[in-house]
Design a protein around this motif. Structure first.
Motif, mmCIF file in Angstrom:
data_model
loop_
_atom_site.group_PDB
_atom_site.id
_atom_site.type_symbol
_atom_site.label_atom_id
_atom_site.label_comp_id
_atom_site.label_asym_id
_atom_site.label_seq_id
_atom_site.Cartn_x
_atom_site.Cartn_y
_atom_site.Cartn_z
ATOM 1 N N PRO A 128 0.804 -1.229 0.000
ATOM 2 C CA PRO A 128 0.000 0.000 0.000
ATOM 3 C C PRO A 128 0.837 1.279 0.000
ATOM 4 C CG PRO A 128 -0.859 -1.553 1.610
ATOM 5 C CD PRO A 128 0.469 -2.085 1.132
ATOM 6 N N ARG A 171 0.113 2.964 -4.298
ATOM 7 C CA ARG A 171 -1.071 3.689 -3.813
ATOM 8 C C ARG A 171 -2.172 3.828 -4.852
ATOM 9 N NH1 ARG A 171 1.492 8.310 0.122
ATOM 10 N NH2 ARG A 171 2.453 6.792 1.501
ATOM 11 N N SER A 172 -1.803 3.945 -6.113
ATOM 12 C CA SER A 172 -2.832 4.093 -7.139
ATOM 13 C C SER A 172 -3.536 2.772 -7.425
ATOM 14 C CB SER A 172 -2.225 4.645 -8.429
ATOM 15 O OG SER A 172 -1.285 3.716 -8.957
ATOM 16 N N SER A 220 -5.788 -0.429 -2.275
ATOM 17 C CA SER A 220 -6.559 0.249 -1.235
ATOM 18 C C SER A 220 -6.467 -0.584 0.037
ATOM 19 C CB SER A 220 -8.027 0.369 -1.665
ATOM 20 O OG SER A 220 -8.134 1.123 -2.841
ATOM 21 N N ARG A 221 -6.943 -0.022 1.122
ATOM 22 C CA ARG A 221 -7.001 -0.760 2.378
ATOM 23 C C ARG A 221 -8.465 -0.950 2.763
ATOM 24 N NH1 ARG A 221 -3.426 3.295 4.071
ATOM 25 N NH2 ARG A 221 -4.986 3.853 5.605
ATOM 26 N N ARG A 255 -17.745 -0.633 -8.906
ATOM 27 C CA ARG A 255 -16.517 -1.059 -8.235
ATOM 28 C C ARG A 255 -16.775 -2.388 -7.513
ATOM 29 N NH1 ARG A 255 -14.842 3.317 -4.199
ATOM 30 N NH2 ARG A 255 -17.070 3.249 -3.802
ATOM 31 N N LEU A 272 -13.188 1.679 3.289
ATOM 32 C CA LEU A 272 -12.230 1.527 2.202
ATOM 33 C C LEU A 272 -11.405 2.800 2.133
ATOM 34 C CD1 LEU A 272 -11.445 -0.428 -0.116
ATOM 35 C CD2 LEU A 272 -13.041 0.841 -1.559
ATOM 36 N N THR A 273 -10.085 2.632 2.237
ATOM 37 C CA THR A 273 -9.176 3.778 2.195
ATOM 38 C C THR A 273 -8.339 3.692 0.934
ATOM 39 O OG1 THR A 273 -9.072 3.824 4.599
ATOM 40 C CG2 THR A 273 -7.343 5.010 3.416
ATOM 41 N N SER A 274 -8.363 4.764 0.172
ATOM 42 C CA SER A 274 -7.612 4.824 -1.075
ATOM 43 C C SER A 274 -7.152 6.252 -1.298
ATOM 44 C CB SER A 274 -8.501 4.372 -2.238
ATOM 45 O OG SER A 274 -7.784 4.376 -3.434
ATOM 46 N N THR A 315 -10.902 8.002 3.052
ATOM 47 C CA THR A 315 -11.606 6.850 3.608
ATOM 48 C C THR A 315 -13.100 7.040 3.412
ATOM 49 O OG1 THR A 315 -9.879 6.484 5.249
ATOM 50 C CG2 THR A 315 -12.021 5.496 5.700
#
Length: 133
Positions: free
Chosen positions: A20, A24-25, A28-29, A54, A77-79, A83
């Motif tokens: 991650p 990063r692109s 996601s977490r 998605r 979902l963190t991206s 978040t």
């Protein structure tokens, strides 16, 4: 029967923590509540974008995070530093083949994706969830 190909130690303990930071692109977490422990668990995931929707694909099979989402279809979902709270719905097995093919096209260059999808060719072995923001 639970079909799941556990990732090797190095991927679980080193790569999953580093990817991650460097992808990063792409990565996601996902934070889900444990179905038994009620504790939050965070895992790296690749979000599939397909026809304006998605999806989360458990490409290794019936993972703990997939079981947790089945029990409680809400998560975070963190991206890209952002978040969002999401809810998900599981995609029926009959609708999974084109999504798995798209996932392979999009993420097959990642070290383990193609090999795992080849080892588990049945779409029934891969839980897929449509994200609802």
């Amino acid at each position: 029967m639970r079909v799941y190909l556990k990732p090797p130690w190095m991927q679980r303990h080193v790569a999953n923590r580093l990817v991650p930071l460097f992808q990063r692109s792409m990565i996601s977490r996902l934070t889900v509540k444990g179905r038994r422990s009620d504790r939050e668990r965070t895992v790296p995931v690749a979000v599939l974008k397909h026809e304006g929707e998605r999806y989360l694909v458990s490409y290794r099979g019936l993972s703990d995070w997939a079981l947790n989402l089945r029990a409680t279809p809400e998560a975070r979902l963190t991206s890209g530093g952002r978040t969002e709270t999401i809810t998900v719905e599981e995609v029926p097995e009959a609708d999974r083949p084109p999504l798995l093919a798209e996932y392979r096209d999009a993420y097959g260059s990642m070290p383990t994706v193609t090999g795992v999808l080849d080892a588990l060719p049945d779409p029934a072995d891969h839980p897929v969830f449509r994200i609802r923001a």
